[in-house]
Design a protein around this motif. Structure first.
Motif, short mmCIF file in Angstrom:
data_model
loop_
_atom_site.label_atom_id
_atom_site.label_comp_id
_atom_site.label_asym_id
_atom_site.label_seq_id
_atom_site.Cartn_x
_atom_site.Cartn_y
_atom_site.Cartn_z
N SER B 26 18.29 -28.21 30.25
CA SER B 26 17.16 -27.67 29.50
C SER B 26 16.90 -26.22 29.86
O SER B 26 17.04 -25.80 31.00
CB SER B 26 15.91 -28.48 29.82
OG SER B 26 14.77 -27.82 29.30
N LYS B 27 16.53 -25.45 28.81
CA LYS B 27 16.06 -24.10 29.05
C LYS B 27 14.57 -24.01 28.72
O LYS B 27 14.01 -22.93 28.66
CB LYS B 27 16.83 -23.10 28.18
CG LYS B 27 18.33 -23.12 28.39
CD LYS B 27 18.74 -22.17 29.51
CE LYS B 27 20.25 -22.04 29.62
NZ LYS B 27 20.91 -23.30 29.99
N GLY B 28 13.97 -25.15 28.46
CA GLY B 28 12.54 -25.17 28.15
C GLY B 28 12.25 -25.37 26.68
O GLY B 28 11.14 -25.71 26.31
N GLN B 188 17.50 -26.85 39.21
CA GLN B 188 17.03 -27.44 40.47
C GLN B 188 18.15 -28.32 41.02
O GLN B 188 18.98 -28.81 40.28
CB GLN B 188 15.76 -28.26 40.24
CG GLN B 188 15.92 -29.36 39.21
CD GLN B 188 14.63 -29.73 38.49
OE1 GLN B 188 13.58 -29.20 38.79
NE2 GLN B 188 14.72 -30.64 37.54
N ILE B 362 15.61 -33.84 32.42
CA ILE B 362 14.90 -32.65 32.88
C ILE B 362 14.25 -32.86 34.25
O ILE B 362 14.05 -31.92 35.00
CB ILE B 362 13.89 -32.23 31.79
CG1 ILE B 362 13.45 -30.79 31.92
CG2 ILE B 362 12.70 -33.16 31.77
CD1 ILE B 362 12.82 -30.25 30.67
N TYR B 389 10.10 -38.60 36.49
CA TYR B 389 9.47 -39.35 35.41
C TYR B 389 10.13 -38.94 34.09
O TYR B 389 10.99 -38.06 34.06
CB TYR B 389 7.98 -39.01 35.38
CG TYR B 389 7.76 -37.52 35.23
CD1 TYR B 389 7.81 -36.68 36.35
CD2 TYR B 389 7.59 -36.94 33.99
CE1 TYR B 389 7.68 -35.31 36.21
CE2 TYR B 389 7.44 -35.57 33.85
CZ TYR B 389 7.49 -34.76 34.96
OH TYR B 389 7.37 -33.40 34.82
N GLU B 391 9.72 -36.93 30.89
CA GLU B 391 8.88 -35.81 30.44
C GLU B 391 8.40 -36.10 29.01
O GLU B 391 9.21 -36.35 28.12
CB GLU B 391 9.69 -34.51 30.51
CG GLU B 391 8.92 -33.25 30.22
CD GLU B 391 7.93 -32.88 31.32
OE1 GLU B 391 8.36 -32.46 32.40
OE2 GLU B 391 6.71 -33.02 31.09
N CYS B 394 10.01 -34.26 25.96
CA CYS B 394 11.45 -34.00 26.08
C CYS B 394 12.22 -35.09 25.36
O CYS B 394 11.92 -36.27 25.49
CB CYS B 394 11.83 -33.96 27.56
SG CYS B 394 13.60 -33.85 27.87
#
Lengths: 300, 515
Positions: B26-28, B188, B362, B389, B391, B394
């Protein structure tokens, strides 16, 4: 420019003006010298009222000096789009960043320790894009940059705090006003949780004292409370447009307790109804007694 | 010359594969924006077995058909020129010197037995292909083991520099680190259950190249087997002119075990068209060309062994199904499937255990199962909320799933899907059991009208002082089981609020409330 510099400048201005003998300018400079505690701007343009509120306090140059490294701390803790009022209005944030650069700031850094996935929070809140567009240095929180520091100890004796926030010359807190299950409302002081490391869930056990501890430690130069839209229920995350109320307001001030006390009135509450506002007042961090404050209202 | 072109082609495909792998993150934004599962889409083995096992056609088949058609005409060029696992095997195998063994000459049949097993069992609805399919295996190994390992090692190195606190050293290393973060490091550090197990199998497969070059490709790969069958009558064939003096250089170089030095026994089904024999031949006697009526050797699998493979495939179906996996209330309550996952039986018929969903998840919450979903469901995705969890906004897992085991959901649809229900352990909950304020679960609950609400009560503490407490409650109608409350519950270890699969939308039987 700190307060002392400001007084000096005002005096100097008074002297030069008296030579010119322009009475109206002398009057206006006297008015500026009389300290405004809170500036409340109302209007349809978020950027416009942000600038108006800061101008109401005497302008950005009162707070930011040439060469300053500034940290701007919006609320971008949730994966919500701006219209859901769970995160600070991106236009308010970018307006503040722009003003800082206009005042000669060297760097304006923007970050928040988000509650849910930071990539989505930064992106979906619109803040990362808006801030970068005006030159803000947007970064994700780096876990290595938290440092355990001593706090006043009302509730917390020490806690890891983000070094970039501690090392900055100036911190500008830009919260959004919204409801919160435990603390009734989340306003300025609560927004400072975004520079706290560690397991923040535990803060909730003594939330009021903890927030005052952090607020006393970090002492933002300026608080700009975004009330363009406020979240009136199901906060702090929201998710339903029916819980959002458009107020078109921005409140600026230097007294963290006073700004939050004013923020409480937006929801029909008093500062004393909010635990951490009360605790901040008692600890001498600021005043929640709005009747004793000089509040300047601007409509644009 | 052809060898060089082949190596460059392999390199390009490997780089495309790695690049798409890195983009599986993901890039957001709501969408990934890249066709990250394109290699799996092009995999004919996954394509055929998924259609067999699910008995449904599925959408993205153009590339798989293209590979099938290409193989019918050109033979196993996919193995020699495209397959990224083949390329890695090729690279490791180049470290092995010496002649190919003759003792393992007949082992090539194994891959056909594996293929037959997989085809037969999938025909009877058991989908085990993903365990041995090379692309699935490669993506899974990279996602769960290789990439986390590389990331950990890199970060640990730079952290060590960072912690020296020597300014010029820190500045230099941080600059390099920031570039590496942009190029290939994950946002991350990923953590996966079983990364060591999956990683070990991968290293084993690569290591086998030192026993025999392209050991996996020659003897085990079921996709290679399928392409071998398809290439039986391919037009691109090898011919050897009369200049050949039986020097054996080609046999020495052969990557596929096609035994090219004995022309009458050239197995075109084993040839992966690496063209090394053509390049190496000292007398330039080897040629590849179209439509030459060149004799080729038969596959010679042995009737009994083929029947044995068919029977094994048949027996596997009931053998793996005699578990209570799909029974509501009996299967593992923590078997929380990602949102959009089909009903368990249908899900298992489609999931190829590629790990794309786990890679893209994510929060890192999607983890590989071991036996929670039966042997049949090994390495299928399960949400472990304490690790991460689901999201709320998402939908990435559904976007990357190659076979539709996880449906692609639009956001409004996804927000309605329940993957389980949260319940409170009153014996551990701070307000409930210990008269201590908390309510983090309510704060983070992401549904627009919070599924966690609280009741205010007054309690007397040990000192006789009255305190107002907010006690959390779960609204089971609103709870979607995302597990954010469980992930953030400050009661570490066993959380005071946790999700189980009961109430999951995809199941008819695993329900709690009256409809």
């Amino acid at each position: 420019m700190n307060r002392r510099d400001f007084i000096k400048a005002a005096l100097a201005a008074g002297v030069t003006l008296s030579f010119q003998g322009n009475t109206s300018m002398i009057l206006s400079s006297l008015e500026a010298a009389e300290k405004v505690d809170l500036a409340v701007a109302h209007g349809v343009s978020p950027a416009g009222i942000t600038k108006a509120a800061i101008d109401g306090l005497g302008g950005i140059k009162r707070f930011i000096s040439r060469g300053d490294i500034v940290v701007v701390k919006p609320n971008m803790g949730w994966d919500r789009m701006p219209e859901y009022a769970a995160t600070t209005n991106p236009n308010v944030v970018s307006a503040v960043i722009k003003l800082c650069y206009e005042a000669g700031a060297k760097q304006v850094k923007v970050f928040d320790r988000a509650v849910v996935d930071p990539r989505r929070c930064y992106k979906q809140s619109g803040i990362a894009d808006a801030a970068s567009a005006v030159g803000g240095i947007v970064s994700f929180v780096d876990d290595r940059k938290f440092k355990e520091v001593k706090l006043p100890g009302i509730a917390l004796k020490s806690w890891p705090i983000y070094t970039e926030a501690m090392e900055a010359d100036k911190v500008i807190n830009i919260p959004i006003a919204k409801t919160h299950g435990l603390s009734t409302l989340t306003l300025g002081m609560k927004n400072l949780m975004g520079i706290m490391g560690g397991s923040r869930g535990r803060i909730h056990q003594k939330i009021d004292g903890s927030l005052v501890d952090v607020a006393m430690f970090i002492k933002p130069t300026l608080v700009v409370l975004d009330a363009v839209r406020v979240l009136t229920a199901n906060g702090p995350q929201g998710g339903s447009l029916s819980d959002v109320k458009q107020l078109n307001m921005v409140i600026a001030g230097t007294d963290q307790v006073a700004v939050d006390a004013y923020g409480a009135t937006l929801f029909g509450l008093k500062g004393a109804d909010i635990g951490y506002v009360m605790a901040g007042h008692k600890a001498g961090l600021g005043t929640m007694d709005l009747s004793k404050l000089k509040i300047k209202r601007v409509n644009i | 010359m052809t060898k060089k072109i082949r190596i460059v082609t392999q390199g390009i495909f490997l780089l495309i594969f790695l690049w798409l792998f890195l983009q599986t993150e993901s890039k957001g934004a709501n969408d990934l924006g890249y066709p990250v599962k394109v290699f799996l889409d092009a995999d004919p083995l996954i394509f055929i077995t998924t259609i067999f096992s699910s008995r449904e056609w599925y959408q993205t088949f153009y590339l798989a058909l293209l590979v099938i058609v290409a193989t019918l005409f050109l033979g196993r060029v996919f193995c020699g020129w495209v397959c990224p696992l083949g390329t890695l095997n090729n690279m490791v195998g180049s470290m092995k010197k010496g002649r190919p063994r003759t003792s393992t000459e007949n082992w090539y049949r194994f891959k056909y037995y594996i293929l037959i097993f997989l085809l037969v069992s999938s025909l009877f609805s058991l989908q085990l292909t993903g365990i041995a399919d090379p692309l699935s295996l490669l993506i899974r190994s990279f996602s769960l083991a290789v990439y986390p390992l590389v990331s950990y090692a890199t970060s640990a190195t730079f952290d060590a520099f960072y912690n020296t606190n020597i300014p010029f050293l820190v500045n230099g290393s941080e600059f390099t680190y920031s570039i590496l973060k942009k190029i290939f490091l994950p946002f991350q550090q990923p953590f996966y259950l079983q990364s060591a197990f999956v990683g070990f199998l991968f290293v084993l497969i690569l290591g086998l190249n030192l026993v025999e070059r392209r050991f996996w490709c020659k003897y085990l790969c079921p996709l290679g087997g399928l392409l071998g069958v398809l290439s039986r009558y391919a037009f691109l064939r090898r011919s050897v002119s009369e200049d050949c003096n039986d020097c054996g250089a080609c046999a020495h170089a052969c990557q596929g075990g096609a035994i090219p030095n004995q022309e009458e026994r050239w197995k075109n089904t084993e040839c992966i068209y690496c063209m090394d024999c053509d390049d190496l031949c000292p007398r330039n006697a080897v040629h590849f060309g179209f439509l030459k009526k060149q004799p080729v050797a038969g596959m010679d699998l042995g009737k009994r062994r083929v029947i044995g493979s068919i029977l094994t495939g048949l027996i596997a179906v009931p053998l793996m199904r005699i578990t209570p996996i799909a029974r509501a209330g009996v299967s593992d309550p923590r078997l929380i499937r990602p949102p959009g996952a089909l009903e368990e039986k249908k899900f298992l018929r489609r999931c190829v255990k590629c790990g794309e969903c786990m890679k893209v998840c994510i929060t890192n919450g999607l983890q590989p199962t071991l036996f929670e979903a039966g042997i049949e469901g090994i390495w299928s995705p399960v949400l472990v909320p304490r690790i991460g969890y689901c999201e709320y906004r998402c939908t990435l897992c559904g976007q990357v799933c190659p076979t539709g085991a996880i449906k692609r959901l639009e956001l409004p649809e996804k927000n309605e899907v329940k993957i389980g229900l949260a319940m409170i352990d009153k014996g551990r909950c701070l307000p409930h059991a210990h008269a201590t304020p908390c309510i983090v679960c309510e704060e983070v609950c992401p549904t627009p009208k919070k599924a966690i609400w609280f009741e205010e009560i007054r309690v007397i503490n040990r000192e006789g002082k009255e305190r107002v407490l907010k006690l959390p409650r779960v609204d089971l109608e609103l709870c979607i089981g995302c597990g954010l409350c469980e992930a953030k519950c400050p009661v570490l270890g066993q959380p005071a609020i946790y999700v189980t699969s009961v109430g999951e939308s995809r199941s008819r039987d695993n329900q709690l409330l009256l409809p």
